[in-house]
Write a protein that holds these residues in place. Structure first.
Motif, short mmCIF file in Angstrom:
data_model
loop_
_atom_site.label_atom_id
_atom_site.label_comp_id
_atom_site.label_asym_id
_atom_site.label_seq_id
_atom_site.Cartn_x
_atom_site.Cartn_y
_atom_site.Cartn_z
N PHE A 7 44.70 33.68 36.52
CA PHE A 7 44.06 33.94 37.81
C PHE A 7 43.23 35.19 37.68
O PHE A 7 43.76 36.28 37.48
N GLU A 8 41.93 35.05 37.79
CA GLU A 8 41.01 36.17 37.67
C GLU A 8 40.64 36.68 39.05
O GLU A 8 40.20 35.91 39.91
N LEU A 9 40.83 37.96 39.29
CA LEU A 9 40.49 38.56 40.57
C LEU A 9 38.98 38.78 40.66
O LEU A 9 38.40 39.47 39.83
N ASP A 10 38.35 38.15 41.64
CA ASP A 10 36.90 38.33 41.82
C ASP A 10 36.60 39.67 42.49
O ASP A 10 35.79 40.46 42.02
N GLU A 11 37.25 39.92 43.61
CA GLU A 11 37.10 41.18 44.32
C GLU A 11 38.33 41.40 45.18
O GLU A 11 39.01 40.44 45.57
N PRO A 12 38.68 42.64 45.47
CA PRO A 12 39.89 42.91 46.26
C PRO A 12 39.76 42.36 47.68
O PRO A 12 38.76 42.59 48.36
N THR A 13 40.77 41.60 48.10
CA THR A 13 40.79 41.08 49.47
C THR A 13 42.14 41.26 50.14
O THR A 13 42.24 41.12 51.36
N LEU A 14 43.20 41.54 49.38
CA LEU A 14 44.55 41.59 49.93
C LEU A 14 45.08 43.02 49.91
O LEU A 14 45.09 43.68 48.87
N TYR A 15 45.52 43.49 51.08
CA TYR A 15 46.04 44.85 51.21
C TYR A 15 47.39 44.86 51.92
O TYR A 15 47.80 45.90 52.44
N VAL A 23 47.43 32.20 46.60
CA VAL A 23 46.22 31.92 45.85
C VAL A 23 46.48 31.02 44.65
O VAL A 23 45.54 30.45 44.07
N ALA A 24 47.76 30.88 44.26
CA ALA A 24 48.10 30.03 43.12
C ALA A 24 49.59 29.70 43.17
O ALA A 24 50.38 30.43 43.78
N PHE A 65 51.24 35.01 45.12
CA PHE A 65 51.53 33.86 44.29
C PHE A 65 52.80 33.18 44.81
O PHE A 65 53.81 33.83 45.05
N HIS A 66 52.71 31.87 44.98
CA HIS A 66 53.84 31.07 45.46
C HIS A 66 54.66 30.62 44.26
O HIS A 66 54.13 29.99 43.33
N VAL A 67 55.94 30.93 44.26
CA VAL A 67 56.84 30.52 43.19
C VAL A 67 57.59 29.27 43.65
O VAL A 67 58.31 29.30 44.65
N PHE A 196 54.70 36.72 45.95
CA PHE A 196 54.62 38.04 45.36
C PHE A 196 53.17 38.40 45.05
O PHE A 196 52.30 37.55 44.84
N ALA A 197 52.91 39.70 45.05
CA ALA A 197 51.59 40.24 44.73
C ALA A 197 51.79 41.53 43.94
O ALA A 197 52.86 42.16 44.00
#
Length: 331
Positions: A7-15, A23-24, A65-67, A196-197
């Motif tokens: 999973f490649e981060l394009d730009e920060p969106t989650l804070y 996202v995956a 990420f959903h486990v 988790f993030a």
């Protein structure tokens, strides 16, 4: 099941932790390879870029990420195989009302606030060093590169949404230097999928993160993911090849210390079968304690004990050793 999820981060969106869609999907036993941005969202590029002027938000995390199969009452195990600087530089700073040695809204003083100032560190990934350069003199010194993640967590319980800056039972901004490659982090699952993030990479950080900012750096991260069913974890825990570590987060610092010590004592008692007071005595004489950060909305403390003292008692059914094996299959 094994395999790799990229999973490649394009730009920060989650804070935040909580309040966001996954996202995956990660299956237990899989390996996640991803990227994280620095705490400045990549906006601080030079010593003249004051964060208060160029940053809109702070401390982004990658995810959630959903486990698959994760449910409340389970434990998520995250084994960090690699945490590597994605750039050849890192940034640090002081802020007027942030850090351990300045006045804050909860600790007001009559002295003027500290000035906002930025430091840039050159990173040599091949040699494994980074260079500190004083802003008001020509003093420089090379320090060992010691990459870690400052912020890792799961969604809180009860539908709560927490800013990524706050550490608590769900993890979050732990700022614990022990969260480096080769360690396994255990987090209690609060919602289906865990969600988790991770982020807030530090090229290195001193114990306590005294000024409030480490050597902040974007990272490439490889983590092996597993799920321990029907085993709760009340506070974040770390296992290394030689130590068990419990983390407490609270204010005042005394409460964070007590939480971490209480969790370690009860954890060791459960692993060894020792009487609770016998365990308390053992941890009191053989344990170690250190601050993670003393600057965030909650402070963090960790309590550690060598597993050799515990006759190599096995935590979480040997998850740490198992995940090391999964991770080594990559190389």
């Amino acid at each position: 099941m094994t395999g790799v999820v990229d999973f490649e981060l394009d730009e920060p969106t989650l804070y935040t932790f909580g309040g966001a869609e996954a996202v995956a999907l990660i299956q237990p036993g899989q390996i996640l390879r991803t990227t994280t941005e620095d705490c400045f969202s990549g906006a601080v590029l030079t010593v003249d870029d004051l964060p208060s002027k160029v940053c809109q938000r702070f401390n982004p995390v990658t995810g959630p990420f959903h486990v698959a199969g994760a449910e409340p009452g389970d434990t998520l195990a995250l084994h960090f195989t690699a945490i590597t600087p994605a750039r050849d530089w890192g940034m640090s700073a002081t802020f007027p009302h942030f850090g351990a040695l300045t006045s804050t809204h909860t600790t007001p003083t009559l002295q003027p606030p500290l000035p906002e100032r930025v430091w840039k560190y050159d990173i040599d990934r091949q040699v494994g060093m980074l260079r500190y350069a004083a802003r008001r003199s020509d003093f420089t010194v090379d320090l060992p590169l010691d990459p870690m993640l400052g912020t890792v967590g799961v969604a809180p319980s009860g539908g709560e949404v927490r800013t990524s800056i706050v550490p608590d039972t769900h993890g979050g901004n732990l700022d614990t230097p022990e969260l480096r490659p080769g360690t396994t982090l255990y987090l209690g699952v609060n919602v289906p999928g865990a969600l988790f993030a991770l982020g807030d990479g530090h090229a290195r950080q001193g114990q306590g993160e005294v000024c409030g900012v480490a050597v902040e750096c974007a990272m490439r991260v490889t983590v092996a993911v597993d799920l321990i069913k029907d085993v709760p974890t009340p506070w974040p825990r770390i296992e290394t090849d030689h130590q068990l570590i419990s983390i407490g987060a609270a204010r005042p610092l005394e409460d964070a210390f007590r939480i971490s010590q209480h969790d370690l004592v009860t954890w060791v008692a459960d692993l060894t079968g020792l009487d609770l007071l016998d365990t308390y005595q053992l941890v009191s004489q053989a344990g170690r304690a250190a601050p993670g950060n003393v600057c965030d909305p909650n402070y963090t403390m960790h309590a550690a004990i060598d597993t050799a003292i515990l006759r190599h008692a096995t935590a979480y059914g040997g998850a740490h050793r198992r995940l090391r094996g999964v991770a080594s299959s990559l190389w």
